[in-house]
Design a protein around this motif. Structure first.
Motif, mmCIF file in Angstrom:
data_model
loop_
_atom_site.group_PDB
_atom_site.id
_atom_site.type_symbol
_atom_site.label_atom_id
_atom_site.label_comp_id
_atom_site.label_asym_id
_atom_site.label_seq_id
_atom_site.Cartn_x
_atom_site.Cartn_y
_atom_site.Cartn_z
ATOM 1 N N PHE A 6 -1.625 -9.526 -24.864
ATOM 2 C CA PHE A 6 -2.038 -10.676 -25.321
ATOM 3 C C PHE A 6 -1.524 -11.047 -26.926
ATOM 4 C CE2 PHE A 6 -4.938 -10.562 -21.838
ATOM 5 C CZ PHE A 6 -4.971 -11.842 -21.413
ATOM 6 N N SER A 7 -1.370 -9.925 -27.579
ATOM 7 C CA SER A 7 -1.004 -9.888 -28.779
ATOM 8 C C SER A 7 0.916 -10.094 -28.825
ATOM 9 C CB SER A 7 -1.127 -8.500 -29.838
ATOM 10 O OG SER A 7 -0.440 -7.624 -29.026
ATOM 11 N N LEU A 42 -1.642 -19.759 -20.110
ATOM 12 C CA LEU A 42 -3.177 -19.265 -20.489
ATOM 13 C C LEU A 42 -3.573 -19.722 -21.766
ATOM 14 C CD1 LEU A 42 -2.535 -15.371 -19.804
ATOM 15 C CD2 LEU A 42 -3.761 -16.978 -18.210
ATOM 16 N N PRO A 43 -4.801 -19.845 -21.756
ATOM 17 C CA PRO A 43 -5.516 -20.327 -23.225
ATOM 18 C C PRO A 43 -4.955 -19.199 -24.224
ATOM 19 C CG PRO A 43 -7.134 -20.363 -21.665
ATOM 20 C CD PRO A 43 -5.975 -19.716 -20.943
ATOM 21 N N LYS A 44 -5.014 -19.869 -25.581
ATOM 22 C CA LYS A 44 -4.656 -19.098 -26.596
ATOM 23 C C LYS A 44 -5.685 -17.631 -26.828
ATOM 24 C CE LYS A 44 -2.276 -21.585 -30.240
ATOM 25 N NZ LYS A 44 -2.361 -22.247 -31.708
ATOM 26 N N ASN A 45 -6.683 -17.951 -26.559
ATOM 27 C CA ASN A 45 -7.677 -16.981 -26.724
ATOM 28 C C ASN A 45 -8.162 -16.096 -25.715
ATOM 29 O OD1 ASN A 45 -7.738 -16.948 -29.639
ATOM 30 N ND2 ASN A 45 -8.936 -18.999 -29.669
ATOM 31 N N SER A 46 -7.432 -16.321 -24.316
ATOM 32 C CA SER A 46 -7.987 -15.775 -23.289
ATOM 33 C C SER A 46 -7.732 -14.197 -23.128
ATOM 34 C CB SER A 46 -7.075 -16.048 -22.273
ATOM 35 O OG SER A 46 -5.834 -15.848 -22.412
ATOM 36 N N ALA A 47 -8.837 -13.432 -22.516
ATOM 37 C CA ALA A 47 -8.721 -12.296 -22.552
ATOM 38 C C ALA A 47 -9.100 -11.969 -20.802
ATOM 39 C CB ALA A 47 -10.060 -11.590 -23.396
#
Length: 210
Positions: A6-7, A42-47
């Motif tokens: 994600f980073s 994906l959303p920016k802050n997805s996890a």
């Protein structure tokens, strides 16, 4: 792994690219069936826990993540190109065709496409970045790899019901020893890629013997 993936994508967000679509394929190598490609935003802050390259996951984990990705994604699309077109235009061009169709089918248009591999998709007019081993580096590419793989596997399971002698449910069309033995014994079926060796060799040998 999840944090790194994600980073990796956030590096592109920080450069002003959003939304980003990850694009990957499944099924370039098999002797039968379609090639599939998926595009995922994906959303920016997805996890998404345990997200990884589809090849590194068990079938059960892929199935679980398949559902989570579809629920989490802002947009996703999967497209396939069948074996007839693969034989007509070659596997590379068929893969590009599936990829471009998947991106164009997205309900949200990306600012950047991250393509797994080292070749840009010439059919796409969007900004593109190629990422070697991208399915092990980028969250959105890993998500695309899972959607493409699971979607293609489901197609091959349906073909297994139509052509049970080939046991597509076991090898999904790849050139396993058992698959090749079955080809030699029973010949080809309508979903085999005629231009792929050893399928083409079996066809040639059959013609010589008739």
């Amino acid at each position: 792994m999840m944090r790194d993936m994600f980073s990796f994508d956030r590096n592109f967000y920080n450069r002003g690219f959003y939304p980003i679509a990850g694009i990957d394929e499944a099924g370039r190598g098999p002797l039968a069936g379609p090639v599939a490609a998926a595009a995922v935003i994906l959303p920016k802050n997805s996890a998404i826990p345990n997200l990884n390259d589809s090849k590194q996951l068990s079938e059960k984990k892929r199935e679980t993540l398949f559902k989570i990705i579809k629920e989490t994604a802002l947009a996703y699309a999967v497209e396939t190109v069948n074996n007839g077109i693969i034989d007509e235009i070659n596997i590379l061009q068929a893969t590009f065709l599936a990829m471009s169709r998947a991106v164009l089918k997205l309900k949200i248009k990306p600012e950047l496409c991250l393509i797994d591999g080292n070749r840009k998709v010439h059919r796409l007019s969007f900004n593109q970045e190629t990422i070697v081993d991208g399915d092990a580096k980028s969250a959105c590419i890993a998500a695309a790899s899972i959607l493409a793989k699971v979607s293609r596997d489901k197609i091959m399971l349906e073909y297994a019901k139509q052509y049970p002698v080939y046991e597509f449910e076991k090898h999904k069309g790849y050139g396993t020893k058992k698959h090749i033995e079955t080809l030699k014994k029973y010949g080809i079926c309508p979903i085999h890629r005629l231009t792929f060796s050893p399928v083409s060799g079996i066809i040639a040998k059959t013609k010589l013997n008739t």
